[in-house]
Scaffold this motif. Structure first.
Motif, PDB file in Angstrom:
ATOM      1  N   LEU A 135       0.750  -1.391  -0.011  1.00 57.45           N
ATOM      2  CA  LEU A 135       0.074  -0.466   0.131  1.00 57.45           C
ATOM      3  C   LEU A 135       1.019   1.057   0.349  1.00 57.45           C
ATOM      4  N   THR A 136       1.823   1.388   1.064  1.00 56.24           N
ATOM      5  CA  THR A 136       3.412   2.482   0.736  1.00 56.24           C
ATOM      6  C   THR A 136       3.561   3.111  -0.810  1.00 56.24           C
ATOM      7  N   THR A 137       3.624   1.703  -1.613  1.00 55.88           N
ATOM      8  CA  THR A 137       4.077   2.354  -2.919  1.00 55.88           C
ATOM      9  C   THR A 137       3.213   2.152  -3.851  1.00 55.88           C
ATOM     10  N   ILE A 138       2.160   1.869  -3.692  1.00 55.99           N
ATOM     11  CA  ILE A 138       1.103   2.179  -4.461  1.00 55.99           C
ATOM     12  C   ILE A 138       0.614   3.727  -4.365  1.00 55.99           C
ATOM     13  N   ALA A 139       0.947   4.087  -2.902  1.00 64.52           N
ATOM     14  CA  ALA A 139       0.060   5.257  -2.535  1.00 64.52           C
ATOM     15  C   ALA A 139       1.568   6.434  -2.885  1.00 64.52           C
ATOM     16  N   TYR A 140       2.478   5.923  -3.250  1.00 68.20           N
ATOM     17  CA  TYR A 140       3.950   6.675  -4.062  1.00 68.20           C
ATOM     18  C   TYR A 140       4.673   6.591  -5.421  1.00 68.20           C
ATOM     19  N   TYR A 141       3.548   5.971  -5.844  1.00 70.88           N
ATOM     20  CA  TYR A 141       3.539   5.825  -7.088  1.00 70.88           C
ATOM     21  C   TYR A 141       1.996   6.255  -8.089  1.00 70.88           C
ATOM     22  N   THR A 142       1.020   6.617  -7.196  1.00 71.07           N
ATOM     23  CA  THR A 142      -0.235   7.290  -7.551  1.00 71.07           C
ATOM     24  C   THR A 142      -0.364   8.619  -7.067  1.00 71.07           C
ATOM     25  N   LEU A 143       0.294   9.158  -5.516  1.00 70.93           N
ATOM     26  CA  LEU A 143       0.125   9.844  -5.008  1.00 70.93           C
ATOM     27  C   LEU A 143       1.263  11.011  -4.805  1.00 70.93           C
ATOM     28  N   LYS A 144       2.532  10.194  -4.796  1.00 68.80           N
ATOM     29  CA  LYS A 144       3.377  10.910  -4.065  1.00 68.80           C
ATOM     30  C   LYS A 144       3.782  10.461  -2.383  1.00 68.80           C
ATOM     31  N   ILE A 145       3.140  10.215  -1.667  1.00 73.59           N
ATOM     32  CA  ILE A 145       3.058  10.452  -0.450  1.00 73.59           C
ATOM     33  C   ILE A 145       4.589   9.460   0.111  1.00 73.59           C
ATOM     34  N   PRO A 146       4.618   9.921   0.676  1.00 75.57           N
ATOM     35  CA  PRO A 146       6.391   9.185   1.114  1.00 75.57           C
ATOM     36  C   PRO A 146       5.828   8.222   1.494  1.00 75.57           C
ATOM     37  N   PRO A 147       6.761   6.707   1.209  1.00 74.27           N
ATOM     38  CA  PRO A 147       7.230   5.511   2.018  1.00 74.27           C
ATOM     39  C   PRO A 147       6.787   5.491   3.230  1.00 74.27           C
ATOM     40  N   TYR A 148       8.184   6.052   4.104  1.00 70.81           N
ATOM     41  CA  TYR A 148       8.051   6.309   5.399  1.00 70.81           C
ATOM     42  C   TYR A 148       6.325   6.441   6.453  1.00 70.81           C
ATOM     43  N   LEU A 149       5.944   7.212   5.284  1.00 63.99           N
ATOM     44  CA  LEU A 149       4.502   8.047   6.372  1.00 63.99           C
ATOM     45  C   LEU A 149       3.463   7.131   6.335  1.00 63.99           C
ATOM     46  N   THR A 150       3.315   5.775   5.005  1.00 65.85           N
ATOM     47  CA  THR A 150       2.106   6.086   5.223  1.00 65.85           C
ATOM     48  C   THR A 150       2.534   4.311   5.516  1.00 65.85           C
ATOM     49  N   ASN A 151       3.641   3.975   5.904  1.00 69.81           N
ATOM     50  CA  ASN A 151       4.121   3.071   6.832  1.00 69.81           C
ATOM     51  C   ASN A 151       4.023   3.121   8.242  1.00 69.81           C
ATOM     52  N   PHE A 152       4.354   3.949   8.595  1.00 71.05           N
ATOM     53  CA  PHE A 152       3.790   4.496   9.659  1.00 71.05           C
ATOM     54  C   PHE A 152       2.628   4.173  10.290  1.00 71.05           C
ATOM     55  N   ILE A 153       1.743   4.744   9.471  1.00 62.37           N
ATOM     56  CA  ILE A 153       0.475   5.460   9.747  1.00 62.37           C
ATOM     57  C   ILE A 153      -0.074   3.941  10.219  1.00 62.37           C
ATOM     58  N   LEU A 154      -0.426   3.177   8.702  1.00 62.48           N
ATOM     59  CA  LEU A 154      -1.163   2.012   8.288  1.00 62.48           C
ATOM     60  C   LEU A 154      -0.840   1.060   9.613  1.00 62.48           C
ATOM     61  N   ASN A 155       0.725   1.306   9.468  1.00 63.08           N
ATOM     62  CA  ASN A 155       0.958  -0.116  10.660  1.00 63.08           C
ATOM     63  C   ASN A 155       1.109   0.050  11.864  1.00 63.08           C
TER      64      ASN A 155
END
Length: 284
Positions: free
Chosen positions: A46-66
Motif C-alpha cells: 500500500l505504501t508503494t501504491i500510495a507513492y506511485y499514485t499520490l507521491k506520498i512518502p513511503p515512510y509516512l504511509t508505513n508509520f500510519i497504517l502499521n
C-alpha cells in the motif's frame, strides 16, 4: 544477577537484529522495488501504491497504517511481540526516510525482483527470529500462526497477495507478476530462516566406555547427558546408549573426544530442529 545480565544481553541483541532487519528491508524497497516500479504485499504494498499514485512518502504511509495494525495485534499477541514490532516499525520508517544515494536502473527487471525477494526474506527472518515484526501482514501472519498453526511466511504471503494482485491496475501486468515472484521468494526464505532457528545435531553413541565418554562430554560441554537403557539382541549384553543434543560447532569438538577414549565407538548423528516449548511457533 547473572541471569539478569544474560537476559539484558539477549534483549539488546534482539533489538539490534530487528533494527538491522529493518535497514535491509528499507534498502530492498528504496533501492530495488520502487526504482523498478514493483509492488509489494500488505502495508508495504500500500505504501508503494500510495507513492506511485499520490507521491506520498513511503515512510509516512508505513508509520500510519502499521500503527493501526499494531493496535489490532495488541489484542491477540503478547506484549513483548508488540513492543518489538513497534521498535521495528519506527526503525523501518526512519530508514525509509533516508534519501536514496544511488538509484539502480536496469532493463533486466528480474534482477531487482530477485534482489528484493532475497533482501526482504532475510530481513523478515531477522526480525521475526528476534521476536518482532514489521506489523502489516506479518501481524496477521502471526495471528494465523498462533490460532491456526499456519507457517508465518505462508500466512504472510496470503495477505501480501491480497494487496499485490490488485496492484496490477497501477504497476501493470508484468510488474504484478514480478511482484508475486518476489513475494513468493521472500516468503520461502522467511520460512527457511525461521526453520533454521534451533537447528541442532542429535548424537547417539554406543561404546564399551560409556561412563568415561559421558563424564568427559558432560565436563567439556557443561550440559546434561542422557543414558538410554539398551541391550544388544545378538550379544544379549546390556550397553547404555549415550544421547545428547549439540550445535554443529560442538559436534566438531565432540568427535575427537570420543575418538580419544574409544576409537571403535559407534556414533550416529542426525539433523534435528528443536526449540523450547515457548518458542515452538518458530518451527510451525
Amino acid at each position: 544477577m547473572g541471569d539478569f545480565q544474560m537476559f539484558k544481553s539477549k534483549s539488546l541483541q534482539s533489538l539490534f537484529l530487528i533494527a538491522l532487519g529493518s535497514l535491509i528491508y528499507a534498502i530492498a524497497i528504496n533501492y530495488f522495488l520502487i526504482p523498478t516500479k514493483l509492488g509489494e504485499g500488505g502495508v508495504t504494498g500500500l505504501t508503494t501504491i500510495a507513492y506511485y499514485t499520490l507521491k506520498i512518502p513511503p515512510y509516512l504511509t508505513n508509520f500510519i497504517l502499521n500503527g493501526f495494525l499494531l493496535l489490532v495485534g495488541y489484542r491477540f499477541l503478547d506484549r513483548r511481540t508488540i513492543i518489538r514490532s513497534i521498535w521495528a516499525v519506527i526503525w523501518l520508517s526512519i530508514f525509509l526516510k533516508i534519501p536514496v544515494f544511488y538509484t539502480y536502473h536496469t532493463t533486466e527487471t528480474i534482477i531487482p525482483t530477485l534482489a528484493g525477494g532475497v533482501l526482504t526474506g532475510v530481513a523478515m527472518g531477522l526480525i521475526l527470529n528476534a521476536g518482532g515484526s514489521i506489523a502489516g501482514s506479518t501481524i496477521l501472519g502471526r495471528i494465523f500462526n498462533k490460532y491456526f498453526g499456519m507457517q508465518i511466511g505462508s500466512a504472510t504471503l496470503f495477505f501480501d497477495l491480497a494487496v499485490a494482485i490488485p496492484s496490477v491496475l497501477i504497476i501493470g501486468f508484468q510488474n504484478m507478476l514480478l511482484t508475486v515472484l518476489e513475494l513468493y521468494l521472500s516468503a520461502q526464505l522467511t520460512n527457511v530462516f525461521l526453520s533454521r532457528f534451533g537447528s541442532k545435531k542429535s548424537i547417539n553413541i554406543i561404546s564399551n566406555q560409556t561412563n568415561l565418554i559421558a563424564q568427559k562430554l558432560s565436563a567439556e560441554l557443561h550440559q546434561g547427558i542422557t543414558l538410554i537403557k539398551a541391550s544388544g539382541y545378538y550379544s544379549q549384553t546390556e550397553r547404555p546408549i549415550i544421547y545428547l543434543i549439540c550445535s554443529s560447532k560442538q559436534l566438531a569438538e565432540i568427535i575427537p573426544l570420543i575418538r580419544e577414549i574409544d576409537p571403535q565407538a559407534l556414533i550416529v548423528v542426525d539433523n534435528i530442529r528443536s526449540v523450547r516449548a515457548e518458542e515452538l511457533y518458530r518451527l510451525l
